[in-house]
Design a protein around this motif. Structure first.
Motif, PDB file in Angstrom:
ATOM      1  N   ASP A 224       0.845  -1.187   0.000  1.00  0.00           N
ATOM      2  CA  ASP A 224       0.000   0.000   0.000  1.00  0.00           C
ATOM      3  C   ASP A 224       0.886   1.244   0.000  1.00  0.00           C
ATOM      4  O   ASP A 224       2.114   1.157   0.091  1.00  0.00           O
ATOM      5  CB  ASP A 224      -0.998  -0.009   1.158  1.00  0.00           C
TER       6      ASP A 224
ATOM      7  N   TRP B 206      -2.858  -1.469  -5.145  1.00  0.00           N
ATOM      8  CA  TRP B 206      -3.563  -0.604  -4.194  1.00  0.00           C
ATOM      9  C   TRP B 206      -3.853   0.735  -4.854  1.00  0.00           C
ATOM     10  O   TRP B 206      -3.011   1.275  -5.578  1.00  0.00           O
ATOM     11  CB  TRP B 206      -2.704  -0.336  -2.962  1.00  0.00           C
TER      12      TRP B 206
ATOM     13  N   PRO C  32      -4.349   6.420  -1.294  1.00  0.00           N
ATOM     14  CA  PRO C  32      -5.175   6.502  -0.078  1.00  0.00           C
ATOM     15  C   PRO C  32      -6.276   7.551  -0.105  1.00  0.00           C
ATOM     16  O   PRO C  32      -7.210   7.482   0.693  1.00  0.00           O
ATOM     17  CB  PRO C  32      -4.152   6.787   1.029  1.00  0.00           C
TER      18      PRO C  32
ATOM     19  N   SER D 197      -9.231   2.548   1.384  1.00  0.00           N
ATOM     20  CA  SER D 197      -8.526   1.270   1.255  1.00  0.00           C
ATOM     21  C   SER D 197      -9.167   0.496   0.120  1.00  0.00           C
ATOM     22  O   SER D 197     -10.210  -0.150   0.289  1.00  0.00           O
ATOM     23  CB  SER D 197      -8.609   0.481   2.556  1.00  0.00           C
TER      24      SER D 197
ATOM     25  N   GLU E 265     -12.277  -1.987   1.326  1.00  0.00           N
ATOM     26  CA  GLU E 265     -12.289  -2.490   2.693  1.00  0.00           C
ATOM     27  C   GLU E 265     -13.454  -1.870   3.444  1.00  0.00           C
ATOM     28  O   GLU E 265     -13.702  -0.674   3.360  1.00  0.00           O
ATOM     29  CB  GLU E 265     -10.971  -2.155   3.390  1.00  0.00           C
TER      30      GLU E 265
ATOM     31  N   TRP F  69     -13.676  -7.103   3.109  1.00  0.00           N
ATOM     32  CA  TRP F  69     -13.527  -6.485   1.785  1.00  0.00           C
ATOM     33  C   TRP F  69     -14.743  -6.837   0.957  1.00  0.00           C
ATOM     34  O   TRP F  69     -15.255  -7.952   1.027  1.00  0.00           O
ATOM     35  CB  TRP F  69     -12.266  -6.989   1.099  1.00  0.00           C
TER      36      TRP F  69
END
Length: 100
Positions: A9, A49, A52, A56, A72, A87
């Motif tokens: 991430d 990923w 941010p 998530s 998530e 998830w």
């Protein structure tokens, strides 16, 4: 099971792993598995990923010709039918005919 891709991430605190057994696994920085779920019907050859600012979010693509976006869940949102680790599938592109 053959690991096909790994992605950290943005902060380097978690790792998402995709594999030939159609599973996505998420590990924390201590190496503990925090989530795993069957994400596709074929080997998952890429996992990534999102930045941010989008929360998530993990993207995955597979030999089943699908691209999936996974988000998530917050603890309050978790439901018994959701994958272990909280998830859920947010979007899916099916029948991709070209390289993703």
């Amino acid at each position: 099971m053959e690991v096909l891709d790994l992605a950290h991430d943005y902060y380097g605190a978690r790792v998402a792993m995709s594999s030939s057994d159609q599973m996505i696994r998420v590990y924390n920085e201590q190496g503990c598995k925090t989530a795993e779920w069957k994400a596709h019907l074929g080997s998952i050859w890429r996992v990534v990923w999102a930045h941010p600012e989008f929360g998530s979010v993990i993207g995955s693509c597979s030999f089943d010709r699908k691209v999936c976006i996974w988000e998530e869940l917050a603890d309050a949102e978790e439901v018994g039918t959701q994958p272990k680790g909280g998830w859920r599938l947010q979007a899916e592109l099916q029948e991709a005919r070209d390289t993703v």
